[in-house]
Design a protein around this motif. Structure first.
Motif, PDB file in Angstrom:
ATOM      1  N   ASP A  17       0.821  -1.209   0.000  1.00  0.00           N
ATOM      2  CA  ASP A  17       0.000   0.000   0.000  1.00  0.00           C
ATOM      3  C   ASP A  17       0.853   1.256   0.000  1.00  0.00           C
ATOM      4  O   ASP A  17       0.525   2.243  -0.650  1.00  0.00           O
ATOM      5  CB  ASP A  17      -0.901   0.007   1.237  1.00  0.00           C
ATOM      6  N   TYR A  18       1.987   1.216   0.742  1.00  0.00           N
ATOM      7  CA  TYR A  18       2.749   2.469   0.845  1.00  0.00           C
ATOM      8  C   TYR A  18       3.448   2.819  -0.456  1.00  0.00           C
ATOM      9  O   TYR A  18       3.700   3.992  -0.717  1.00  0.00           O
ATOM     10  CB  TYR A  18       3.704   2.467   2.050  1.00  0.00           C
ATOM     11  N   LEU A  35       2.015   2.155  -3.405  1.00  0.00           N
ATOM     12  CA  LEU A  35       0.887   2.688  -4.177  1.00  0.00           C
ATOM     13  C   LEU A  35       0.644   4.150  -3.809  1.00  0.00           C
ATOM     14  O   LEU A  35       0.417   5.006  -4.668  1.00  0.00           O
ATOM     15  CB  LEU A  35      -0.361   1.858  -3.881  1.00  0.00           C
ATOM     16  N   TYR A  36       0.757   4.421  -2.515  1.00  0.00           N
ATOM     17  CA  TYR A  36       0.549   5.782  -2.016  1.00  0.00           C
ATOM     18  C   TYR A  36       1.641   6.715  -2.551  1.00  0.00           C
ATOM     19  O   TYR A  36       1.364   7.845  -2.950  1.00  0.00           O
ATOM     20  CB  TYR A  36       0.554   5.749  -0.488  1.00  0.00           C
ATOM     21  N   ALA A  37       2.880   6.206  -2.559  1.00  0.00           N
ATOM     22  CA  ALA A  37       3.984   7.009  -3.094  1.00  0.00           C
ATOM     23  C   ALA A  37       3.743   7.307  -4.572  1.00  0.00           C
ATOM     24  O   ALA A  37       3.990   8.419  -5.045  1.00  0.00           O
ATOM     25  CB  ALA A  37       5.309   6.285  -2.900  1.00  0.00           C
ATOM     26  N   ASP A  83      14.174  -2.467  13.443  1.00  0.00           N
ATOM     27  CA  ASP A  83      12.752  -2.270  13.189  1.00  0.00           C
ATOM     28  C   ASP A  83      12.120  -1.506  14.348  1.00  0.00           C
ATOM     29  O   ASP A  83      12.051  -2.009  15.454  1.00  0.00           O
ATOM     30  CB  ASP A  83      12.061  -3.623  13.006  1.00  0.00           C
ATOM     31  N   PRO A  84      11.650  -0.277  14.088  1.00  0.00           N
ATOM     32  CA  PRO A  84      11.107   0.522  15.193  1.00  0.00           C
ATOM     33  C   PRO A  84       9.906  -0.136  15.860  1.00  0.00           C
ATOM     34  O   PRO A  84       9.655   0.072  17.030  1.00  0.00           O
ATOM     35  CB  PRO A  84      10.712   1.831  14.516  1.00  0.00           C
ATOM     36  N   ARG A  85       9.189  -0.964  15.108  1.00  0.00           N
ATOM     37  CA  ARG A  85       8.005  -1.593  15.706  1.00  0.00           C
ATOM     38  C   ARG A  85       8.385  -2.611  16.770  1.00  0.00           C
ATOM     39  O   ARG A  85       7.620  -2.922  17.657  1.00  0.00           O
ATOM     40  CB  ARG A  85       7.163  -2.277  14.621  1.00  0.00           C
ATOM     41  N   ASP A 107       9.701  -0.861  20.339  1.00  0.00           N
ATOM     42  CA  ASP A 107       8.757  -0.132  21.164  1.00  0.00           C
ATOM     43  C   ASP A 107       7.485  -0.959  21.315  1.00  0.00           C
ATOM     44  O   ASP A 107       6.512  -0.740  20.608  1.00  0.00           O
ATOM     45  CB  ASP A 107       8.472   1.215  20.457  1.00  0.00           C
ATOM     46  N   ALA A 135       3.769   0.516  21.675  1.00  0.00           N
ATOM     47  CA  ALA A 135       3.132   1.313  20.628  1.00  0.00           C
ATOM     48  C   ALA A 135       2.431   0.471  19.576  1.00  0.00           C
ATOM     49  O   ALA A 135       1.718   0.999  18.747  1.00  0.00           O
ATOM     50  CB  ALA A 135       4.168   2.205  19.961  1.00  0.00           C
ATOM     51  N   GLY A 183      -1.246   0.939  18.551  1.00  0.00           N
ATOM     52  CA  GLY A 183      -1.608   2.132  17.778  1.00  0.00           C
ATOM     53  C   GLY A 183      -1.668   1.883  16.296  1.00  0.00           C
ATOM     54  O   GLY A 183      -2.184   2.686  15.548  1.00  0.00           O
ATOM     55  N   ALA A 184      -1.123   0.754  15.850  1.00  0.00           N
ATOM     56  CA  ALA A 184      -1.046   0.499  14.412  1.00  0.00           C
ATOM     57  C   ALA A 184      -2.362   0.027  13.825  1.00  0.00           C
ATOM     58  O   ALA A 184      -2.497  -0.112  12.619  1.00  0.00           O
ATOM     59  CB  ALA A 184       0.035  -0.537  14.131  1.00  0.00           C
ATOM     60  N   ALA A 185      -3.373  -0.210  14.689  1.00  0.00           N
ATOM     61  CA  ALA A 185      -4.662  -0.651  14.143  1.00  0.00           C
ATOM     62  C   ALA A 185      -5.243   0.425  13.249  1.00  0.00           C
ATOM     63  O   ALA A 185      -5.140   1.604  13.563  1.00  0.00           O
ATOM     64  CB  ALA A 185      -5.611  -0.964  15.292  1.00  0.00           C
ATOM     65  N   PRO A 186      -5.838   0.056  12.132  1.00  0.00           N
ATOM     66  CA  PRO A 186      -6.345   1.065  11.178  1.00  0.00           C
ATOM     67  C   PRO A 186      -7.535   1.833  11.724  1.00  0.00           C
ATOM     68  O   PRO A 186      -8.251   1.338  12.564  1.00  0.00           O
ATOM     69  CB  PRO A 186      -6.765   0.240   9.964  1.00  0.00           C
ATOM     70  N   SER A 243      -5.973   3.565   4.912  1.00  0.00           N
ATOM     71  CA  SER A 243      -5.539   3.084   6.222  1.00  0.00           C
ATOM     72  C   SER A 243      -4.087   3.443   6.494  1.00  0.00           C
ATOM     73  O   SER A 243      -3.374   3.945   5.643  1.00  0.00           O
ATOM     74  CB  SER A 243      -5.718   1.570   6.310  1.00  0.00           C
ATOM     75  N   VAL A 244      -3.677   3.173   7.729  1.00  0.00           N
ATOM     76  CA  VAL A 244      -2.309   3.470   8.160  1.00  0.00           C
ATOM     77  C   VAL A 244      -1.291   2.691   7.332  1.00  0.00           C
ATOM     78  O   VAL A 244      -0.148   3.086   7.203  1.00  0.00           O
ATOM     79  CB  VAL A 244      -2.137   3.108   9.650  1.00  0.00           C
ATOM     80  N   SER A 245      -1.739   1.566   6.756  1.00  0.00           N
ATOM     81  CA  SER A 245      -0.802   0.734   6.000  1.00  0.00           C
ATOM     82  C   SER A 245      -0.288   1.457   4.757  1.00  0.00           C
ATOM     83  O   SER A 245       0.643   0.997   4.125  1.00  0.00           O
ATOM     84  CB  SER A 245      -1.453  -0.584   5.597  1.00  0.00           C
ATOM     85  N   TYR A 246      -0.875   2.600   4.436  1.00  0.00           N
ATOM     86  CA  TYR A 246      -0.386   3.374   3.300  1.00  0.00           C
ATOM     87  C   TYR A 246       0.828   4.228   3.658  1.00  0.00           C
ATOM     88  O   TYR A 246       1.419   4.864   2.795  1.00  0.00           O
ATOM     89  CB  TYR A 246      -1.502   4.255   2.727  1.00  0.00           C
ATOM     90  N   LEU A 247       1.164   4.245   4.946  1.00  0.00           N
ATOM     91  CA  LEU A 247       2.388   4.950   5.354  1.00  0.00           C
ATOM     92  C   LEU A 247       3.500   3.915   5.472  1.00  0.00           C
ATOM     93  O   LEU A 247       3.269   2.797   5.936  1.00  0.00           O
ATOM     94  CB  LEU A 247       2.171   5.653   6.696  1.00  0.00           C
ATOM     95  N   LEU A 267       8.659   1.957   8.084  1.00  0.00           N
ATOM     96  CA  LEU A 267      10.042   2.143   8.525  1.00  0.00           C
ATOM     97  C   LEU A 267      10.561   3.565   8.305  1.00  0.00           C
ATOM     98  O   LEU A 267      11.728   3.833   8.519  1.00  0.00           O
ATOM     99  CB  LEU A 267      10.972   1.156   7.814  1.00  0.00           C
ATOM    100  N   ARG A 326       8.175  15.464  -3.910  1.00  0.00           N
ATOM    101  CA  ARG A 326       7.509  14.877  -5.069  1.00  0.00           C
ATOM    102  C   ARG A 326       6.561  15.875  -5.709  1.00  0.00           C
ATOM    103  O   ARG A 326       6.247  15.771  -6.893  1.00  0.00           O
ATOM    104  CB  ARG A 326       6.736  13.620  -4.640  1.00  0.00           C
ATOM    105  N   HIS A 377       3.710   3.652  13.270  1.00  0.00           N
ATOM    106  CA  HIS A 377       3.007   2.724  14.159  1.00  0.00           C
ATOM    107  C   HIS A 377       2.565   3.380  15.449  1.00  0.00           C
ATOM    108  O   HIS A 377       1.687   2.870  16.133  1.00  0.00           O
ATOM    109  CB  HIS A 377       3.880   1.499  14.455  1.00  0.00           C
ATOM    110  N   LEU A 382       1.135   6.293  15.647  1.00  0.00           N
ATOM    111  CA  LEU A 382       0.011   7.207  15.411  1.00  0.00           C
ATOM    112  C   LEU A 382      -1.308   6.477  15.641  1.00  0.00           C
ATOM    113  O   LEU A 382      -1.430   5.297  15.324  1.00  0.00           O
ATOM    114  CB  LEU A 382       0.037   7.714  13.971  1.00  0.00           C
TER     115      LEU A 382
END
Lengths: 333, 270
Positions: free
Chosen positions: A222-223, A225-227, A319-321, A324, A327, A330-333, B98-102, B105, B118, B149, B151
Motif C-alpha cells: 500500500d505504501y 501505491l501511495y507514493a 525495526d522501530p516496531r 517499542d 506502541a 496504535g497500528a490498528a487502522p 488506512s495506516v498501511s499506506y504509510l 520504517l 515529489r 506505528h 500514530l
C-alpha cells in the motif's frame, strides 16, 4: 517481545547447548571413522613401531580408556583452553586456527561485504523494475550461479584467467618461494582476486534473489501505491521505500549465509591452494588430524551461530516496531 | 468551475480464462460525473462497488491488467497518463484508506517531506513547510520524529491530509477517510475536508457511510456494483426522502435504521 537481558541470556544458553551437541556428534563421528590417530601420528615411521610401542602410545594418549572417559577428558581440556596439538602443522591447534583464520578472514570478509553490497543493489534494481531487461539479466545471472557449485566456478575461473589468459596467479596467497612476511600488498591482492571472485559471485546471486523477492512484495504494498499517488518516480520509490524495507531481510539473509560462506571458502581455498581455514579443514581430514578437525568444527559452529544471533539482534534493533512494544496497538487502522 | 470531469468512464480487468483466452471483468461501467471547485462530492457505495477504483483511476495507479475506457478531464484538460504523472501529488492529492499506506520504517516527518519534494518543492522548502503543515492539521510537530506505528487512526488520517495538501492540491481524493475512527475523530477529519472545499478546493469524499457524510457533502453520488446510480443533492436526503430522484437512493435512505428501516423492492432489483 522479551527484554534484551533475557534475549541475550537465552541466546548464550542456546549457543552452549548447540556447541555441546556438536562436540558430542563430531567426537562420535571421529571415533567411528576409520582414521587411526596413532597411524596418522606415525606416518611413514609406522614400519619401525611394534605392537608393544603402539600400546604404550595408546596408553599415554588415553586411547585405551572407554569412549565416554575420552570424551569428558577432551571436553575438560577444551574448557581449560587446551585445544590439543595439530600433527599436520606441528603446532598447537589454537595457534593453527588463529593464523589460518586470519588469512581466511580477509577472503571471507571481503566476499561477504561484496555479496551484501552488490547483491542488495542488484536485487533492488531487479525487483523495482520487475520484468524489465535489467531484471531479466540479473535473474539469469542469479539463477545460473545460485545453482552452480563453488568448486566448479573456481576451476572455471582458474582455467580462464590463470591458465589461458595468464592474468592471475595459479595458486596460493603469495608467490611460490617467497616467505609469507615478505609478500607485498600488491602480490597479496593479486593472489586474492580469483578466490574472492569465486566466493563473491555466488554470494551476490543469493542475496540478489532474496532481495528481489522481497522487493517485488514491497512494490505491491500500500505504501508504494501511495507514493505513486504522490507522483513518485520508480527510482524514488526504490531508494526511499524499497531499500529501507528490503534492508532488514537482506541483512538477516547475509548473516544467516555465513555457514554457506564457510562451506564455499573450504572449496574455493582448496581449488586455489589458498592457505586459510578451509584448506586446513581438508588437510586435517585427509591426514586424520582429529584434534584440529574437531576444533575447526566447533569454531565453525560458534562462527555461524554468532552470525545468526547477530541477524536476530539486528532485526530487533532496526525495526522501530520491535523496539517499542507499547506502541504496537496504535497500528490498528 | 468544473475541476474534474469524468466522461463515460469504464474499467475492466483482464483475466486469463483457462489457458490463452482472456476475459474482461467489469469493475466500473460508464460513469459520468463532474466535480466543481469548492464542493464536497460524496461518492457512496457498499464495499466492492468500485469507489476506491474510481480514485485510483483518476490518479493513474491501477494495476497493470486494468483496461480503462472513456475520458477524464482535469481543469479543462485531458487527464491522460502524462498529465497524471505531472499532476498527481501536485494538484491532485490522495488521502488513503488506512495506516498501511504509510511506510512503516520511515519517520512521519520524512514521509511528509518526501511528499513535498515529489510535489516539486525544493529541499529547503520541503523542510520549512513540514512543521506548519502538521500544525494546520492539528498535529504536534513532535510526531515528525516518530514512526507511523505510534500514530492513532485519526492522527494517521490527519498526517495523510497534511501529505495530500503540502503540494497545494486543488483536488483532494479522500478514500474512506473515516474508516475505523470513532465519531469524534471522524467528525474532525470530515470537518477539515469540508474546510478544504470552503477554501476553493474540490473534495471527493469516498465513503460507505452515507449518514456520516451528509452534513459535509454538497452532492452525493451513489455507486452500486460499479455503476453510477444517480447524483443527488445532499439536502434531498431528508424527511422521507421524497426529494430524491432515483428510486434506489430513496430506498437506500428509507432503509436506514433512523428512518423507516424498510426494505423496499428497489434495493433488491437495482
Amino acid at each position: 517481545m522479551q527484554p534484551w537481558p533475557r534475549f541475550i541470556a537465552f541466546r548464550i544458553v542456546r549457543l552452549a547447548l548447540v556447541l555441546i551437541a556438536v562436540a558430542l556428534v563430531a567426537f562420535a563421528l571421529a571415533k567411528m571413522s576409520p582414521v587411526d590417530p596413532i597411524n596418522a601420528y606415525l606416518g611413514p615411521d609406522i614400519a619401525k613401531v611394534g605392537p608393544e610401542q603402539r600400546a604404550l602410545i595408546a596408553a599415554e594418549w588415553g586411547l585405551d580408556q572407554p569412549v565416554g572417559v575420552q570424551f569428558t577428558k577432551w571436553l575438560g581440556n577444551l574448557l581449560a583452553g587446551d585445544l590439543g596439538w595439530s600433527v599436520t602443522y606441528n603446532a598447537p591447534v589454537a595457534e593453527v586456527i588463529g593464523t589460518r583464520f586470519r588469512t581466511s578472514l580477509v577472503l571471507m570478509g571481503l566476499a561477504w561485504i561484496f555479496s551484501g553490497l552488490f547483491g542488495f543493489a542488484l536485487g533492488i534494481a531487479a525487483g523495482a523494475w520487475q520484468g524489465g531487461w535489467a531484471d531479466r539479466l540479473i535473474r539469469v545471472y542469479a539463477y545460473v550461479l545460485a545453482s552452480t557449485p563453488t568448486f566448479w566456478i573456481a576451476i572455471l575461473l582458474l582455467m580462464v584467467f590463470s591458465v589461458s589468459l595468464g592474468w592471475t596467479p595459479v595458486c596460493c596467497a603469495g608467490p611460490v618461494g617467497v616467505l609469507p612476511e615478505d609478500v607485498t600488498l600488491v602480490e597479496r591482492i593479486r593472489h586474492l582476486i580469483l578466490p574472492l571472485a569465486a566466493l563473491s559471485i555466488l554470494g551476490i546471486a543469493q542475496i540478489a534473489l532474496h532481495t528481489r523477492a522481497k522487493m517485488i512484495e514491497i512494490m505491491r504494498s500500500d505504501y508504494v501505491l501511495y507514493a505513486q499517488a504522490q507522483g513518485a518516480s520508480r527510482l524514488d520509490i526504490a531508494l526511499r521505500h524499497g531499500a529501507r524495507n528490503a534492508a532488514l531481510p537482506a541483512i538477516t539473509v547475509l548473516f544467516a549465509s555465513l555457514g554457506e560462506l564457510f562451506g564455499g571458502s573450504v572449496l574455493a581455498e582448496q581449488v586455489f591452494a589458498y592457505p586459510g581455514l578451509g584448506r586446513a579443514t581438508i588437510e586435517a581430514g585427509i591426514r586424520g588430524d582429529v584434534p584440529l578437525l574437531l576444533a575447526i568444527t566447533l569454531f565453525t559452529t560458534l562462527f555461524v551461530s554468532t552470525g545468526n544471533t547477530i541477524a536476530d539482534a539486528l532485526y530487533r534493533l532496526v525495526d522501530p516496531r520491535m523496539a517499542d512494544p507499547d506502541a504496537v496497538q496504535g497500528a490498528a487502522p | 468551475m468544473t475541476l474534474l470531469e469524468i466522461d463515460s468512464l469504464s474499467l475492466h480487468f483482464r483475466r486469463y480464462d483457462r489457458l490463452f483466452r482472456h476475459v474482461e471483468v467489469e469493475a466500473l461501467g460508464a460513469i459520468s460525473l463532474a466535480l466543481e471547485a469548492g464542493e464536497v462530492l460524496a461518492v457512496v457505495g457498499a464495499s466492492g462497488s468500485g469507489k476506491s477504483l474510481l480514485a485510483h483511476a483518476i490518479l493513474g495507479i491501477l494495476p497493470k491488467n486494468a483496461v480503462l475506457r472513456g475520458s477524464l478531464w482535469f481543469d479543462g484538460r485531458p487527464l491522460d497518463g502524462t498529465a497524471q504523472a505531472a499532476l498527481c501529488g501536485r494538484r491532485i492529492g490522495l488521502v488513503p484508506q488506512s495506516v498501511s499506506y504509510l511506510d512503516p520504517l520511515a519517520r512521519n516527518g520524512d514521509q511528509l517531506r518526501w511528499a513535498a519534494l515529489r510535489a516539486g518543492r525544493s529541499q529547503r522548502d520541503a523542510t520549512r513547510l513540514a512543521q506548519p503543515a502538521l500544525q494546520a492539521m492539528g498535529l504536534d510537530p513532535a510526531i515528525a520524529r516518530d514512526f507511523p506505528h505510534s500514530l492513532s487512526g485519526g492522527m494517521a488520517r490527519r498526517l495523510a491530509m497534511a501529505i495530500a495538501t503540502i503540494g497545494e492540491a486543488d483536488l483532494i481524493l479522500a478514500d474512506e477517510p473515516t474508516n475505523g475512527l470513532d465519531p469524534d475523530n471522524a467528525a474532525r477529519v470530515l470537518d477539515r475536508l469540508a474546510g478544504f472545499a470552503r477554501r476553493g478546493k474540490g473534495v471527493m469524499l469516498i465513503t460507505h457511510d452515507l449518514v456520516g457524510a451528509l452534513p459535509y457533502a454538497d452532492r452525493v453520488a451513489i455507486l452500486d456494483g460499479g455503476r453510477l446510480i444517480d447524483v443527488e443533492p445532499a439536502s434531498a436526503f431528508s424527511g422521507r426522502g421524497d426529494g430524491l430522484r432515483s428510486a434506489y437512493a430513496r430506498a437506500l435512505w428509507r432503509a436506514l435504521p433512523q428512518n423507516d428501516f424498510s426494505l423496499p423492492e428497489a434495493l433488491h432489483h437495482a
